[in-house]
Structures are given as structure tokens and as C-alpha cells.
Design a protein around this motif. Sequence first.
Motif, PDB file in Angstrom:
ATOM      1  N   LEU A 118      -7.141 -27.851   0.064  1.00 55.09           N
ATOM      2  CA  LEU A 118      -8.636 -28.057   0.192  1.00 55.09           C
ATOM      3  C   LEU A 118      -9.374 -26.892   0.563  1.00 55.09           C
ATOM      4  O   LEU A 118     -10.522 -26.469   0.011  1.00 55.09           O
ATOM      5  CB  LEU A 118      -8.867 -29.464   0.905  1.00 55.09           C
ATOM      6  CG  LEU A 118     -10.316 -29.451   1.109  1.00 55.09           C
ATOM      7  CD1 LEU A 118     -10.916 -30.239   0.112  1.00 55.09           C
ATOM      8  CD2 LEU A 118     -10.571 -30.396   2.488  1.00 55.09           C
ATOM      9  N   GLU A 119      -8.944 -26.255   1.610  1.00 58.82           N
ATOM     10  CA  GLU A 119      -9.396 -24.967   2.259  1.00 58.82           C
ATOM     11  C   GLU A 119      -9.653 -23.929   0.877  1.00 58.82           C
ATOM     12  O   GLU A 119     -10.732 -23.302   0.958  1.00 58.82           O
ATOM     13  CB  GLU A 119      -8.419 -24.428   3.444  1.00 58.82           C
ATOM     14  CG  GLU A 119      -8.681 -25.027   4.518  1.00 58.82           C
ATOM     15  CD  GLU A 119      -7.814 -24.343   5.573  1.00 58.82           C
ATOM     16  OE1 GLU A 119      -7.400 -23.208   5.627  1.00 58.82           O
ATOM     17  OE2 GLU A 119      -7.678 -25.054   6.680  1.00 58.82           O
ATOM     18  N   THR A 120      -8.625 -23.925   0.139  1.00 63.32           N
ATOM     19  CA  THR A 120      -8.683 -22.810  -1.097  1.00 63.32           C
ATOM     20  C   THR A 120      -9.995 -23.358  -1.974  1.00 63.32           C
ATOM     21  O   THR A 120     -10.888 -22.628  -2.440  1.00 63.32           O
ATOM     22  CB  THR A 120      -7.532 -22.891  -2.021  1.00 63.32           C
ATOM     23  OG1 THR A 120      -6.565 -22.471  -0.925  1.00 63.32           O
ATOM     24  CG2 THR A 120      -7.665 -21.982  -2.986  1.00 63.32           C
ATOM     25  N   ALA A 121      -9.938 -24.550  -1.961  1.00 64.03           N
ATOM     26  CA  ALA A 121     -10.914 -25.217  -3.111  1.00 64.03           C
ATOM     27  C   ALA A 121     -12.220 -25.004  -2.322  1.00 64.03           C
ATOM     28  O   ALA A 121     -13.359 -24.504  -3.316  1.00 64.03           O
ATOM     29  CB  ALA A 121     -10.600 -26.619  -3.364  1.00 64.03           C
ATOM     30  N   GLU A 122     -12.342 -25.004  -0.920  1.00 62.94           N
ATOM     31  CA  GLU A 122     -13.895 -24.850  -0.384  1.00 62.94           C
ATOM     32  C   GLU A 122     -14.059 -23.368  -0.424  1.00 62.94           C
ATOM     33  O   GLU A 122     -15.113 -22.909  -0.548  1.00 62.94           O
ATOM     34  CB  GLU A 122     -13.994 -25.407   1.067  1.00 62.94           C
ATOM     35  CG  GLU A 122     -13.659 -26.877   0.829  1.00 62.94           C
ATOM     36  CD  GLU A 122     -13.817 -27.749   2.304  1.00 62.94           C
ATOM     37  OE1 GLU A 122     -14.218 -28.527   2.255  1.00 62.94           O
ATOM     38  OE2 GLU A 122     -13.259 -27.109   3.455  1.00 62.94           O
ATOM     39  N   ALA A 123     -13.093 -22.532  -0.265  1.00 68.13           N
ATOM     40  CA  ALA A 123     -13.383 -21.121  -0.319  1.00 68.13           C
ATOM     41  C   ALA A 123     -13.853 -20.691  -1.765  1.00 68.13           C
ATOM     42  O   ALA A 123     -14.612 -19.852  -1.993  1.00 68.13           O
ATOM     43  CB  ALA A 123     -11.975 -20.168  -0.037  1.00 68.13           C
ATOM     44  N   VAL A 124     -13.088 -21.217  -2.883  1.00 70.45           N
ATOM     45  CA  VAL A 124     -14.019 -21.171  -4.151  1.00 70.45           C
ATOM     46  C   VAL A 124     -15.230 -21.403  -4.355  1.00 70.45           C
ATOM     47  O   VAL A 124     -16.257 -20.515  -4.751  1.00 70.45           O
ATOM     48  CB  VAL A 124     -12.971 -21.673  -5.415  1.00 70.45           C
ATOM     49  CG1 VAL A 124     -13.822 -21.729  -6.403  1.00 70.45           C
ATOM     50  CG2 VAL A 124     -11.782 -21.215  -5.359  1.00 70.45           C
TER      51      VAL A 124
END
Lengths: 217, 192
Positions: free
Chosen positions: A42-48
Motif C-alpha cells: 500500500l505504501e508503494t501504491a500511495e507513493a505512486v
Amino acid sequence: MTIRHHIEDDLLVSYASGALSEGWSIAVATHLALCPHCRARLETAEAVGGQLLDAITPEQVDALAWDQLRTRIASGATAPEVAPRPAAIASDIPRPLRDYIGGGIDAIKWRNLGKGASQMRLRTGDPTTQVRLLRIPAGKPVPEHTHRGRELTLVLSGSFHDEEGSFGPGDIEDADGSVLHQPIASPEADCICLAVTDAPLKFSSWIVRALQPVLGI
Amino acid sequence: MVPPDDMDATDPLSDLLVAVGTTRDMEAFQTLFRHFAPRIKSYMARGATSALQPDEIMQETMVAVWNKAALYDPTKGSASTWIFTIARNQRIDAYRRATRPEFDPNDPAFVPSSEPAADDRMQTQQTSKSLRRAIETLSTEQSEVLRLCYFEDNSQSTIAERLNIPLGTVKSRLRLAFAKLRLALEASGDAP
Ligand SMILES: [Zn+2]
């Protein structure tokens, strides 16, 4: 807790982008509370999302916008937040699901579905989904069914298995309308799970189908 | 691995946000406003129609940024990522008046990670850079689907209809895009 079945990318992106409706989000957020692996995803998806926001074509804001904002802040009409929310009481069900039940497993108000199975419907503000808890007696099957749409099943206690594999606490099964499956609770304990569907279940046995309106499933 | 100029560079936006959170620095906040307000407005304008104007929701978002700034932790993510999540939540509030179910890290039933948190600002910045570069290398189709999924407040089936492609294609483009992005992050040493 060893979780083997995780959230699919498309659901995770919908949740990260804010497009996922409340019903599905309850299952996703509850899995996230139990699964550090998916929280990292999720952190990666939010960073995107952060990178896309940075790269978006900017739109000119009203010339007075900054002054208005500054006045609003100076007037003290805004309240800075500092303290995180206080720790909740210990429970066997994590938030956000616990808030919808109004407590842990003991607080679930079961309604008999017949053949020893029971359910509790959860009230949400999302008319596009149906959210409920299911209890399948140890060693017993859920009536075989297909779906008109998607069904997310999150195991809370006990376990079940079907054609797709074996699912224990924290595992999430993501089934679309093409899957005809017959989940069976493992013999050790009753299986309690959260089920989110986007349409009422369509049972393949005519007798269950005939009883569907009566049983409210 | 990391070139020296990258090592020295600190993300100025993150520094500004930390200054707002710790000392209520109004000048820092104005610089953040100049950078983010036009972007947030653009983001809001792409969502569903609403009685609220994009300017108003932008303003609500900036007020929330001011109020919550003390909660921002630069070791956990970039300023852009943090502000994106604030803007997203404001948009859900404004457009759908819906609640967003969220996990609570202070909940005793919450399962914490067994790996220690990185707590490393350099790593966080490196991740942002790698991501930015990786997003630029996506195919036109992948990047179109990615943008629609993040910017439009629409379900993926609505996006599929709009692009006139099957829902399965939307999902597989997203999956491929994310596989590519994760690969780029693994190569830069940050890998979920
Ligand atoms: Zn997971």
C-alpha cells in the motif's frame, strides 16, 4: 498468523486512490491491519499517487486563494492535530471491522441460516455492496454457489478450503462470477469470516435458490 | 550505488512540511502552497462532478495539511505522498460524503511488522526518485490506465467502458505497471 492469500493489485490501487467503495474497503482495510506485507505494498501504491500528483499539469488557482487561506488560519478557525487516537481495548477483531460490529467476536449477533450456519449483516453507507459475517460449522460446507459479481472473503477465525486452496485467519479470497466453489470449514473449529459481495449470492441448487428470499442470503 | 549529488540532496518539500509541523512556519507553508495548490486543484477538477468547486476542496485540503503537519514523518514517505493521501481523503469526503474504512496502528489487534522500520530519509528520497523514473518508462497504455485509476473517482469498470476495453485488460495493465514499478524499487534497494 501466516497469511498466504493477499489483496490483488487492482483492489489495492482502488483503495490507495480512494475510488474503492466502503463495503470492499472494510475487507481490504481489515486485511491490511493484519498483514504487514500488504501494508508495504500500500505504501508503494500511495507513493505512486504522490508522484502522479507531483507530475500532474497544474491549474491556476484564484489570485486571492492564499490570502483567504492565511486569514482562515490566522483567525484560529483551524485546530492543529497532534495526538494520535488513543489505543482501543484489546479485541480479537481489528479495526475498522470491529467498529462495524460494535465489538469483537462475542458481540456478533448471529442469525440462523439453517444447517448450523449463521450470519450477521453489517450496516454500511454503501448501497453497491452487501457486507456480512458468516459462521460455518466445523467440517460443514457453505451451499455451493456462483456469484453475479465479485466476492471477497476474509477469514477471521478457523479456516476453510475450496477449489482455490486453503484459507486461514487473515487470508482473503477474491472470487469473481466465473468461480463455482464450495467452501468447506475445516473440522477443528467453526469458521468465521467476513464476506463482501456486490450482488446477492446466486445459489446453484434450486432448493436453496427457492429458499433464498426466506433465508435472506 | 548512489551518486554523491543524490546523497547530498534533501527533498526541499519534505523539509518545508517538517518546518510547518514543528514550528508552524508560515513562509514554508506559503512555498508549499505555491507548489501544491495548483496541483491539488487540478487533481480535484478531474474527479466526479460535485457542488463544491475544485478551488474550495483545494482550500480544505491545504487547511488539513496545516492542521495535520505535525503528524508528518519524513522517514516514512515524501511530502508529495503524504499530501496526496490528505487530498484523496478530502475528495472522498467532498464528492461521496462517504467514510473511508482505515486500519488503526494503535489498535491492539493490529499486527505490526516484524522487520524494523527503515527510518531513513535518504532511502525515502531514493524511493521517490526511482519511482518517478520508473513511471516515465511505463508504456502509454499502462500509464493511461494508471492515471485514470488514480485521478478519476471512478471504478475500474467505468474506466474500462470509457476506454472501450474489457475490465480484465484494465486490471492486467495495472498489474503489469505495478510489477514494473516494484522491480524498479527492488533494483534501488527498497522492495515491498
Ligand atoms: Zn496481505
